[in-house]
Motif scaffolding. Sequence first.
Motif, PDB file in Angstrom:
ATOM      1  N   UNK A  84       5.461   5.456 -12.633  1.00  0.00           N
ATOM      2  CA  UNK A  84       6.625   6.020 -12.632  1.00  0.00           C
ATOM      3  C   UNK A  84       6.869   5.944 -10.374  1.00  0.00           C
ATOM      4  N   UNK A  85       8.118   5.318 -10.384  1.00  0.00           N
ATOM      5  CA  UNK A  85       8.106   4.776  -9.205  1.00  0.00           C
ATOM      6  C   UNK A  85       8.716   5.716  -7.988  1.00  0.00           C
ATOM      7  N   UNK A  86       8.968   7.117  -8.522  1.00  0.00           N
ATOM      8  CA  UNK A  86      10.093   7.777  -7.945  1.00  0.00           C
ATOM      9  C   UNK A  86       9.653   8.736  -6.685  1.00  0.00           C
ATOM     10  N   UNK A  87      10.388   8.108  -5.630  1.00  0.00           N
ATOM     11  CA  UNK A  87       9.727   8.477  -4.332  1.00  0.00           C
ATOM     12  C   UNK A  87       8.784   8.452  -3.639  1.00  0.00           C
ATOM     13  N   UNK A  88       8.616   6.907  -4.140  1.00  0.00           N
ATOM     14  CA  UNK A  88       6.798   5.935  -3.931  1.00  0.00           C
ATOM     15  C   UNK A  88       7.895   5.573  -2.370  1.00  0.00           C
ATOM     16  N   UNK A  89       6.942   5.259  -1.175  1.00  0.00           N
ATOM     17  CA  UNK A  89       6.842   3.942  -0.033  1.00  0.00           C
ATOM     18  C   UNK A  89       5.981   3.110  -0.307  1.00  0.00           C
ATOM     19  N   UNK A  90       7.178   1.826   0.210  1.00  0.00           N
ATOM     20  CA  UNK A  90       6.668   0.852  -0.743  1.00  0.00           C
ATOM     21  C   UNK A  90       6.653  -0.416   0.749  1.00  0.00           C
ATOM     22  N   UNK A  91       7.305   0.498   2.431  1.00  0.00           N
ATOM     23  CA  UNK A  91       7.467  -0.092   3.510  1.00  0.00           C
ATOM     24  C   UNK A  91       6.584  -1.197   3.601  1.00  0.00           C
ATOM     25  N   UNK A  92       6.481  -2.607   3.792  1.00  0.00           N
ATOM     26  CA  UNK A  92       5.293  -3.598   4.021  1.00  0.00           C
ATOM     27  C   UNK A  92       4.500  -3.963   3.087  1.00  0.00           C
ATOM     28  N   UNK A  93       4.655  -3.166   1.434  1.00  0.00           N
ATOM     29  CA  UNK A  93       3.673  -3.651   0.429  1.00  0.00           C
ATOM     30  C   UNK A  93       3.584  -5.085   0.593  1.00  0.00           C
ATOM     31  N   UNK A  94       2.694  -5.457  -0.328  1.00  0.00           N
ATOM     32  CA  UNK A  94       3.032  -6.821  -0.481  1.00  0.00           C
ATOM     33  C   UNK A  94       2.939  -7.188  -2.072  1.00  0.00           C
ATOM     34  N   UNK A  95       4.069  -6.884  -3.073  1.00  0.00           N
ATOM     35  CA  UNK A  95       4.215  -7.277  -4.445  1.00  0.00           C
ATOM     36  C   UNK A  95       4.308  -8.693  -4.747  1.00  0.00           C
ATOM     37  N   UNK A  96       3.571  -9.648  -3.896  1.00  0.00           N
ATOM     38  CA  UNK A  96       4.362 -10.788  -4.470  1.00  0.00           C
ATOM     39  C   UNK A  96       3.110 -10.896  -5.966  1.00  0.00           C
ATOM     40  N   UNK A  97       4.123 -11.647  -6.929  1.00  0.00           N
ATOM     41  CA  UNK A  97       3.464 -11.381  -8.219  1.00  0.00           C
ATOM     42  C   UNK A  97       3.592 -10.227  -8.742  1.00  0.00           C
ATOM     43  N   UNK A  98       3.723  -8.756  -8.543  1.00  0.00           N
ATOM     44  CA  UNK A  98       2.904  -8.279  -9.104  1.00  0.00           C
ATOM     45  C   UNK A  98       4.161  -7.820 -10.551  1.00  0.00           C
ATOM     46  N   UNK A  99       3.877  -7.296 -11.620  1.00  0.00           N
ATOM     47  CA  UNK A  99       4.811  -7.305 -12.681  1.00  0.00           C
ATOM     48  C   UNK A  99       5.359  -5.805 -12.341  1.00  0.00           C
ATOM     49  N   UNK A 100       6.843  -6.018 -12.350  1.00  0.00           N
ATOM     50  CA  UNK A 100       8.260  -4.630 -12.716  1.00  0.00           C
ATOM     51  C   UNK A 100       8.375  -4.647 -13.906  1.00  0.00           C
ATOM     52  N   UNK A 101       8.305  -4.508 -14.965  1.00  0.00           N
ATOM     53  CA  UNK A 101       8.346  -4.420 -16.415  1.00  0.00           C
ATOM     54  C   UNK A 101       8.829  -3.118 -16.115  1.00  0.00           C
ATOM     55  N   UNK A 102       9.887  -2.773 -16.760  1.00  0.00           N
ATOM     56  CA  UNK A 102      10.188  -1.361 -16.971  1.00  0.00           C
ATOM     57  C   UNK A 102       9.871  -0.220 -15.543  1.00  0.00           C
ATOM     58  N   UNK A 103       9.755  -0.684 -14.835  1.00  0.00           N
ATOM     59  CA  UNK A 103       9.641   0.394 -13.786  1.00  0.00           C
ATOM     60  C   UNK A 103      10.219   1.268 -13.854  1.00  0.00           C
ATOM     61  N   UNK A 104      10.010   2.828 -13.132  1.00  0.00           N
ATOM     62  CA  UNK A 104      11.397   3.130 -13.064  1.00  0.00           C
ATOM     63  C   UNK A 104      10.666   4.783 -12.465  1.00  0.00           C
TER      64      UNK A 104
END
Length: 185
Positions: A165-185
């Motif tokens: 669950x990512x509602x309202x989550x801040x990812x500014x400047x985060x390194x998400x390379x090769x992260x698995x984001x399946x069905x994230x909401x």
Amino acid sequence: MADEEHMALLRQGVRVWNDWRRDNAQVMPSLVGADLSHTDLSQADFQTTDLSGADLSGDNFSGANLHHANLSGANLTGAQLTGDDLIEATLRGANLIGANLSGADLSGANLIGANLIGVDLRDATLTNAVLRSANLRYAKLQRANLTNADFTDAILSHTDLTDVLLAGTTLTGADTSDAKLIQAH
């Protein structure tokens, strides 16, 4: 420096410690810098305890209460914190490499700059947690609740974020390379 009286109580076992905590709820125990590595501390009441800089590597904290505990700079490498209450705990700069926090409640926790490489946070609650500049490389966060969490400048590369669950989550400047984001909401 750890309080010698508090260390002596803890050395007598979790039951003695918890009885003392129950009778002295107003006391904020100090175990600063204590070497408690590879200790079974399951079910221990460490609410409001200062464990900053302590060596807690390989410890079993299953069922422990770490609500409002200060674990800044603590070494929790490989620690078992499954399902624990870490609500509003301070883990700033803590080392949690390979720790198991599956099902733990870290709501409002401060994990700024924490080292969480390979940590297991499956089914954990990190609502309103602050993980700025934290390293979560190879972490497992499947089904975690990250609502309103702050991952500014965090390292999330190779992290499994399946069904989070990512509602309202801040990812500014985060390194998400090769992260698995399946069905994230």
